[in-house]
Design an enzyme around this catalytic site. Structure first.
Site, PDB file in Angstrom:
ATOM      1  N   ASP A   1       0.844  -1.188   0.000  1.00 33.51           N
ATOM      2  CA  ASP A   1       0.000   0.000   0.000  1.00 33.51           C
ATOM      3  C   ASP A   1       0.884   1.245   0.000  1.00 33.51           C
ATOM      4  O   ASP A   1       1.918   1.279   0.675  1.00 33.51           O
ATOM      5  CB  ASP A   1      -0.892   0.029   1.238  1.00 33.51           C
ATOM      6  CG  ASP A   1      -2.044  -0.951   1.153  1.00 33.51           C
ATOM      7  OD1 ASP A   1      -2.222  -1.562   0.086  1.00 33.51           O
ATOM      8  OD2 ASP A   1      -2.761  -1.108   2.153  1.00 33.51           O
ATOM      9  N   MET A   2       0.471   2.254  -0.746  1.00 35.18           N
ATOM     10  CA  MET A   2       1.199   3.516  -0.757  1.00 35.18           C
ATOM     11  C   MET A   2       0.566   4.497   0.228  1.00 35.18           C
ATOM     12  O   MET A   2      -0.647   4.489   0.431  1.00 35.18           O
ATOM     13  CB  MET A   2       1.223   4.117  -2.158  1.00 35.18           C
ATOM     14  CG  MET A   2       2.227   3.434  -3.071  1.00 35.18           C
ATOM     15  SD  MET A   2       3.923   3.732  -2.512  1.00 35.18           S
ATOM     16  CE  MET A   2       4.828   2.754  -3.724  1.00 35.18           C
TER      17      MET A   2
ATOM     18  N   ARG B   1      -2.651  -1.896  -8.101  1.00 35.26           N
ATOM     19  CA  ARG B   1      -3.959  -1.391  -7.684  1.00 35.26           C
ATOM     20  C   ARG B   1      -3.961   0.111  -7.948  1.00 35.26           C
ATOM     21  O   ARG B   1      -3.045   0.827  -7.544  1.00 35.26           O
ATOM     22  CB  ARG B   1      -4.197  -1.650  -6.196  1.00 35.26           C
ATOM     23  CG  ARG B   1      -5.538  -1.087  -5.683  1.00 35.26           C
ATOM     24  CD  ARG B   1      -5.590  -1.027  -4.168  1.00 35.26           C
ATOM     25  NE  ARG B   1      -5.382  -2.332  -3.583  1.00 35.26           N
ATOM     26  CZ  ARG B   1      -4.806  -2.523  -2.395  1.00 35.26           C
ATOM     27  NH1 ARG B   1      -4.352  -1.509  -1.699  1.00 35.26           N
ATOM     28  NH2 ARG B   1      -4.657  -3.746  -1.921  1.00 35.26           N
TER      29      ARG B   1
ATOM     30  N   HIS C   1     -15.531   2.806  -5.317  1.00 33.38           N
ATOM     31  CA  HIS C   1     -16.940   2.556  -5.026  1.00 33.38           C
ATOM     32  C   HIS C   1     -17.838   3.310  -6.004  1.00 33.38           C
ATOM     33  O   HIS C   1     -19.065   3.240  -5.904  1.00 33.38           O
ATOM     34  CB  HIS C   1     -17.288   3.034  -3.604  1.00 33.38           C
ATOM     35  CG  HIS C   1     -16.550   2.311  -2.533  1.00 33.38           C
ATOM     36  ND1 HIS C   1     -16.102   2.929  -1.390  1.00 33.38           N
ATOM     37  CD2 HIS C   1     -16.150   1.029  -2.433  1.00 33.38           C
ATOM     38  CE1 HIS C   1     -15.476   2.052  -0.631  1.00 33.38           C
ATOM     39  NE2 HIS C   1     -15.497   0.894  -1.241  1.00 33.38           N
TER      40      HIS C   1
ATOM     41  N   ARG D   1     -10.616   6.659   4.693  1.00 38.89           N
ATOM     42  CA  ARG D   1     -11.639   6.238   3.733  1.00 38.89           C
ATOM     43  C   ARG D   1     -12.732   7.305   3.611  1.00 38.89           C
ATOM     44  O   ARG D   1     -13.274   7.531   2.537  1.00 38.89           O
ATOM     45  CB  ARG D   1     -12.257   4.901   4.156  1.00 38.89           C
ATOM     46  CG  ARG D   1     -11.285   3.755   4.278  1.00 38.89           C
ATOM     47  CD  ARG D   1     -10.658   3.323   2.970  1.00 38.89           C
ATOM     48  NE  ARG D   1      -9.620   4.174   2.444  1.00 38.89           N
ATOM     49  CZ  ARG D   1      -8.354   4.179   2.901  1.00 38.89           C
ATOM     50  NH1 ARG D   1      -7.991   3.409   3.893  1.00 38.89           N
ATOM     51  NH2 ARG D   1      -7.464   4.979   2.335  1.00 38.89           N
TER      52      ARG D   1
END
Length: 324
Positions: free
Chosen positions: A130-131, A178, A221, A283
């Protein structure tokens, strides 16, 4: 922009992070976190697998500045790798270099990561890096470059709000990637600030990697983005085995199931552990609509509903005023 800055500020508050560890699941964190331990996480992943959905597992951790904390995080991740293998679940690992000591010492972090990647390689388990924020961006790529000399089971994340993202995706097109929009507060000197520009670059990166890359994980999403990708892959005859959609555990569950039923590869980002607070605040910063989804899915008891409605009304009211 203010609401993004608001949640990013909350994500960096260590006092609130400690409080969340104590009270998180009383506040409804179980709707967005797949358990506090490996056993609970495995059961959650098994349920996803039964619905045709794979998982990328994040053993949550924030604010690691001591070697013993990084070593403990490494042990936890190694235990997750063993559990994936023993339980034969369809899952891989997502991790943050800072959790393994990047803010302590580069060489120390590299050694911790080497142990993790090596063990995962034995079991043919993929590790995704993950970045994080811009200050950690190049050091994280440097770690990947070091490990890629020996291992082929690693990939990473490209964040669309960075100006350098198009160059990064071209350099790392032979990796499984990703692609995300980005969830940290970044300077206008290094990152797009306008949502429209970020969305446009997000699609540009997705299309480039779908056409030229190894494997593309599209993390969103946003149904508009998803519909665009569906049309793009059909028009360009891109096989479905070359990409997947990704969403967060606990969000847009119906859409996750629908995409899997439609025959698309789908992967749910599955965080677990007590250290959920910083993850969740980012998030909300990344996509404020997640706040509405969270309230719908978490605040189902009378008391919590009143709290949720009050806070939601306040934030949405502020957002409406800013948008006028």
């Amino acid at each position: 922009m203010w609401i993004k800055n608001f949640f990013i500020g909350l994500s960096q508050n260590q006092m609130l992070n400690k409080a969340a560890k104590r009270y998180g699941f009383k506040l409804g964190a179980q709707s967005v976190v797949a358990g506090t331990n490996v056993e609970e996480m495995v059961e959650s992943v098994k349920q996803l697998n039964a619905q045709g959905i794979s998982a990328t597992i994040d053993n949550l951790g924030e604010f690691v500045f001591e070697k013993d904390e990084a070593i403990e995080a490494k042990k936890h991740i190694l235990s997750v790798i063993e559990s994936i293998n023993q339980n034969n679940i369809d899952a891989h690992i997502s991790l943050k270099p800072t959790q393994l000591g990047l803010d302590i010492d580069f060489g120390f972090c590299l050694q911790n990561l080497r142990e993790i990647v090596s063990k995962a390689h034995e079991y043919n388990i993929f590790i995704n890096f993950d970045m994080e924020d811009y200050d950690h961006l190049q050091p994280s790529f440097d770690l990947i470059d070091e490990l890629a000399q020996t291992y082929d089971n690693i990939g990473t994340v490209i964040q669309a709000y960075f100006f350098r993202a198009i160059n990064d995706i071209k350099q790392y097109k032979h990796f499984r990637l990703r692609i995300v929009k980005g969830a940290y507060k970044e300077s206008p000197e290094v990152a797009y600030q306008d949502k429209k520009e970020i969305d446009e670059n997000f699609l540009r990166l997705i299309e480039y990697h779908l056409l030229n890359g190894k494997f593309t994980s599209i993390a969103t999403h946003d149904h508009h983005i998803i519909n665009h990708v569906k049309k793009f892959v059909e028009e360009n005859q891109i096989p479905r085995e070359k990409f997947e959609f990704q969403m967060l555990y606990g969000f847009r569950k119906d859409m996750q199931l629908d995409l899997a039923k439609e025959g698309y590869n789908f992967c749910t980002y599955v965080p677990f552990g007590t250290d959920w607070y910083g993850y969740f605040m980012r998030r909300l910063a990344e996509r404020p609509q997640n706040l509405n989804l969270f309230f719908k899915q978490v605040f189902n008891k009378k008391t919590n509903t009143m709290i949720g409605i009050g806070l939601g009304a306040f934030l949405l009211g502020r957002l409406s005023k800013r948008n006028k």
